[in-house]
Design a protein around this motif. Structure first.
Motif, mmCIF file in Angstrom:
data_model
loop_
_atom_site.group_PDB
_atom_site.id
_atom_site.type_symbol
_atom_site.label_atom_id
_atom_site.label_comp_id
_atom_site.label_asym_id
_atom_site.label_seq_id
_atom_site.Cartn_x
_atom_site.Cartn_y
_atom_site.Cartn_z
ATOM 1 N N MET A 4 0.808 -1.227 0.034
ATOM 2 C CA MET A 4 -0.232 -0.140 -0.044
ATOM 3 C C MET A 4 0.789 1.043 0.072
ATOM 4 O O MET A 4 0.526 2.203 -0.367
ATOM 5 C CB MET A 4 -1.030 0.057 1.144
ATOM 6 C CG MET A 4 -2.204 -0.596 0.984
ATOM 7 S SD MET A 4 -3.204 -0.063 -0.465
ATOM 8 C CE MET A 4 -3.817 1.288 0.321
ATOM 9 N N GLY A 37 -0.566 3.455 -2.561
ATOM 10 C CA GLY A 37 -1.475 4.318 -1.756
ATOM 11 C C GLY A 37 -2.348 5.393 -2.478
ATOM 12 O O GLY A 37 -3.410 5.541 -2.477
ATOM 13 N N TYR A 39 -5.828 2.048 5.689
ATOM 14 C CA TYR A 39 -4.247 2.782 5.220
ATOM 15 C C TYR A 39 -4.166 3.905 5.840
ATOM 16 O O TYR A 39 -3.274 4.664 6.426
ATOM 17 C CB TYR A 39 -4.211 2.663 3.748
ATOM 18 C CG TYR A 39 -3.048 3.436 3.098
ATOM 19 C CD1 TYR A 39 -1.792 3.018 3.144
ATOM 20 C CD2 TYR A 39 -3.378 4.434 2.376
ATOM 21 C CE1 TYR A 39 -0.739 3.620 2.691
ATOM 22 C CE2 TYR A 39 -2.019 5.275 1.832
ATOM 23 C CZ TYR A 39 -0.895 4.865 2.068
ATOM 24 O OH TYR A 39 0.350 5.528 1.488
#
Length: 146
Positions: free
Chosen positions: A38, A42, A66
């Motif tokens: 991630m 992200g 996240y």
């Protein structure tokens, strides 16, 4: 049959919107397999990349985790979905557990996300074009105002 329905049949005649469910599952599985992926994707990752309703719900939960810096793994994702009352809507524990079996490595996740971005953009283009056609066919006054 309504004019709108006829137009939809003409513009999407026998065609389905662009998507790749297997690719969606691979991206979600890669993130669950290795949450550090991630950090790489992200900023590009969003539930809007996903076509499948279950995958969209899972992606939204992962993105929220996240953002909150919550650990992302199968147990945490399942708990987050259960907490938001979306576990069954997302396919349940079994479906989520099968996602990480779709991948053996996360090395290509950036490329996979780019591929999902392309599919998402193609879907958006279809909607824009279809809506434009609907406006043109349904407009009764001056065509220069469309």
């Amino acid at each position: 049959m309504s004019k709108k329905k006829k137009l939809e049949e003409q513009t999407l005649q026998g065609q389905s919107l662009p998507f790749d469910i297997e690719l969606e599952c691979m991206v979600l599985g890669a993130i669950i397999l290795d949450h550090k992926s991630m950090y790489e994707i992200g900023k590009d990752f969003s539930e809007n990349l996903f076509y499948d309703f279950k995958n969209k719900i899972i992606a939204k939960a992962i993105k929220e985790m996240y953002i909150k810096s919550t650990p992302i793994d199968i147990v945490s994702v399942t708990a987050e979905l259960k907490k938001s009352d979306n576990l069954e809507k997302s396919g349940g524990v079994y479906y989520i557990s099968t996602l990480q079996n779709k991948v053996s490595s996360t090395i290509n996740i950036s490329h996979w996300v780019k591929m999902l971005q392309e599919k998402s953009l193609e879907r958006a283009m279809v909607f824009i074009i279809n809506n434009s056609l609907l406006r043109i066919f349904n407009y009764k006054d001056d065509i220069f105002e469309v």
